[in-house]
Design a protein around this motif. Structure first.
Motif, short mmCIF file in Angstrom:
data_model
loop_
_atom_site.label_atom_id
_atom_site.label_comp_id
_atom_site.label_asym_id
_atom_site.label_seq_id
_atom_site.Cartn_x
_atom_site.Cartn_y
_atom_site.Cartn_z
N TRP A 1 2.87 2.17 -13.00
CA TRP A 1 2.93 0.99 -12.12
C TRP A 1 2.84 -0.27 -12.98
O TRP A 1 1.99 -0.35 -13.88
N TRP A 2 3.68 -1.23 -12.67
CA TRP A 2 3.69 -2.53 -13.35
C TRP A 2 3.43 -3.61 -12.30
O TRP A 2 4.26 -3.85 -11.42
N ILE A 3 2.28 -4.26 -12.43
CA ILE A 3 1.86 -5.30 -11.48
C ILE A 3 1.76 -6.60 -12.28
O ILE A 3 0.79 -6.82 -13.01
N LEU B 1 -7.90 -0.29 -6.89
CA LEU B 1 -7.54 0.95 -7.59
C LEU B 1 -8.58 2.01 -7.25
O LEU B 1 -9.08 2.73 -8.11
N THR B 2 -8.89 2.13 -5.98
CA THR B 2 -9.94 3.05 -5.54
C THR B 2 -9.37 4.44 -5.30
O THR B 2 -8.35 4.60 -4.64
N GLY B 3 -10.04 5.43 -5.84
CA GLY B 3 -9.70 6.81 -5.54
C GLY B 3 -8.34 7.24 -6.03
O GLY B 3 -7.69 8.08 -5.40
N PRO C 1 -2.43 0.99 -4.55
CA PRO C 1 -1.95 2.37 -4.59
C PRO C 1 -3.04 3.31 -4.07
O PRO C 1 -4.23 3.01 -4.22
N GLU C 2 -2.63 4.41 -3.48
CA GLU C 2 -3.61 5.36 -2.95
C GLU C 2 -3.36 6.76 -3.52
O GLU C 2 -2.21 7.18 -3.67
N ARG D 1 0.86 -1.19 0.00
CA ARG D 1 0.00 0.00 0.00
C ARG D 1 0.90 1.23 0.00
O ARG D 1 1.66 1.47 0.93
N MET D 2 0.80 2.02 -1.06
CA MET D 2 1.68 3.16 -1.25
C MET D 2 0.87 4.40 -1.63
O MET D 2 -0.02 4.32 -2.47
N GLU D 3 1.19 5.51 -1.00
CA GLU D 3 0.45 6.74 -1.22
C GLU D 3 1.14 7.64 -2.22
O GLU D 3 2.36 7.73 -2.27
N GLY D 4 0.34 8.32 -3.02
CA GLY D 4 0.83 9.34 -3.93
C GLY D 4 0.14 10.65 -3.65
O GLY D 4 -0.56 10.80 -2.64
#
Length: 461
Positions: free
Chosen positions: A265-267, A281-283, A258-259, A226-229
């Protein structure tokens, strides 16, 4: 060695035990809990106390911790270079870093790197480090690998927006070895309730750039990644992230989330085994997100029925913000006991090709009037459940059939002979990459024949 006097050096040279060694052009220095002579496997090592570690770190140094029970916080403020990096490693599996911290502790950590660069931490056993194992401040080119961790809210906590170039690779993290978080506790208890100390992830960051999270095992955790931008700065923060070849198992909330924003991003090629909402992929705003080659399956119930226990594959939000650039979802294989999409939550710019989907519940939600947007492109997917009339009108060239995975219970998502997914995919062209395949057309799902679907190679933007 920064503060060694000539007398100290002469004493070390005269000592018959091993205090330091040179392999190739690297200086190896040994450390122990209290310093002094330490016997390991019949060999005597002269060591420095762990409290002197930071003062002795220089470019090209290998600092090796000898077996022992380390209870002090380790503070690091050192800089290597690309050609002369610093390695801090464990001598063997008997090196234990123990935080002795209560899960409800606030602000604690076991290792902190401040204004540091080109440092690798390798091979440590970690216990009782709450909330954080490794804290980063203003640090770059940090590699964290081969850790064995139990407990902790965050494995890595990157504070501030000036950390970059982080690799987290080949680590084992079991947040709750009792498995009660997965099997017993209510979701709300760990979300913002009495068990909130579980509400973390392997990486908690505030707008970090250039991250590789590779080949880790993450088990019995509330979240995986979980990573914030930043909503107003989508191009310079939370960008250039690759999440590849990880196993997420028994994840009570989201394996990958991600937030606020995510850009480039490569998943890909991850395994998700038992989780609540697999890719969230919310918000988020941003885009150029590539999701491919992943497999996911649920094979056991968890929590209480109806208590965030659905197993939703793709989670979007209802109100935004929304991605402004494409999100490519292609060549994944899913076997879920929940919905494919949430019924009322739309997104934007979803491009969805060649996915193999098996939904266990006959009423599982796919595309609806309330979760569809005109920017969506759904094409050449195979799904085992009949589609509604609305979904049929929006989903192009779909196949309704069991994909016939070889053995879901063992995580074998190759296709059985005669599967309708074989040679039924669409050739994809993404920028400079184009589908390659062995038959008449690409196979649908995460495998091409018996090999993993390769997909495009990661690149920075």
């Amino acid at each position: 060695m920064r503060f060694l006097t000539l007398l100290t050096l002469l004493l070390l040279i005269s000592c018959s035990s091993v205090s330091s060694e040179r392999i190739s052009n690297k200086q190896i220095i040994y450390f122990s809990v209290a310093g002094g002579k330490v016997q390991v496997m019949g060999k005597t090592y002269s060591s420095w106390p762990i409290k002197s570690l930071n003062s002795m770190l220089e470019q090209n140094t290998v600092a090796t911790l000898l077996p022992g029970h380390y209870k002090e916080k380790i503070e690091i403020n050192a800089k290597g270079t690309k050609d002369q990096p610093i390695l801090i490693n464990a001598f063997n599996k008997d090196v234990l870093i123990d935080g002795y911290q209560d899960p409800k502790a606030d602000g604690g950590y076991c290792i902190q790197l401040s204004s540091s660069s080109w440092i690798t931490l390798d091979g440590f056993k970690i216990r009782n480090c709450w909330p954080t194992v490794i804290r980063l401040k203003s640090s770059s080119y940090i590699n964290i690998r081969n850790f064995n961790i139990e407990g902790a809210r965050y494995v890595v906590e990157a504070q501030g927006n000036d950390n970059e170039y982080l690799t987290i690779e080949n680590n084992y993290w079991n947040q709750d070895p009792t498995e009660k978080l997965w099997k017993k506790h209510e979701w709300a208890e760990a979300h913002h309730g009495k068990l909130e100390y579980f509400n973390g992830s392997i990486l908690h960051s505030e707008a970090i750039n250039d991250v590789l999270i590779k080949s880790n095992i993450i088990k019995n955790a509330y979240n995986g990644v979980r990573m914030e931008g930043g909503v107003n700065d989508i191009y310079s923060r939370n960008t250039n992230v690759e999440i590849v070849d990880n196993l997420f198992e028994n994840i009570r909330d989201n394996p990958i989330e991600p937030e606020h924003s995510a850009y480039n991003w490569w998943i890909h090629h991850n395994k998700i085994h038992n989780a609540h909402a697999w890719i969230s992929l919310t918000g988020i705003t941003g885009g150029h997100i590539y999701i491919f080659g992943n497999i996911g399956w649920n094979d056991e119930p968890y929590g209480k029925k109806g208590d965030h226990s659905g197993g939703t594959v793709l989670k979007f939000n209802e109100t935004g913000p929304f991605p402004t650039m494409p999100i490519y979802i292609f060549h994944n294989s899913w076997h879920s006991q929940g919905n494919y999409l949430l019924p009322n939550n739309p997104s934007r710019n979803i491009i969805h090709f060649n996915n193999a989907i098996f939904l266990q519940e006959k009423d599982a939600v796919t595309l609806t009037k309330n979760n569809f947007h005109e920017s969506f492109q759904f094409e050449n997917d195979l799904i085992n459940r009949p589609l509604s009339d609305f979904a049929k009108s929006k989903w192009k060239n779909y196949i309704i059939s069991d994909p016939e995975f070889t053995n879901v219970l063992t995580g074998d998502f190759t296709l059985k002979k005669g599967s309708p997914a074989i040679d039924s995919g669409k050739v994809i062209q993404l920028e400079n990459w184009k589908s390659s395949y062995s038959g008449k057309a690409p196979d649908i799902g995460a495998y091409e024949g018996k090999e993993e679907f390769k997909g495009p190679k990661y690149f920075r933007r």
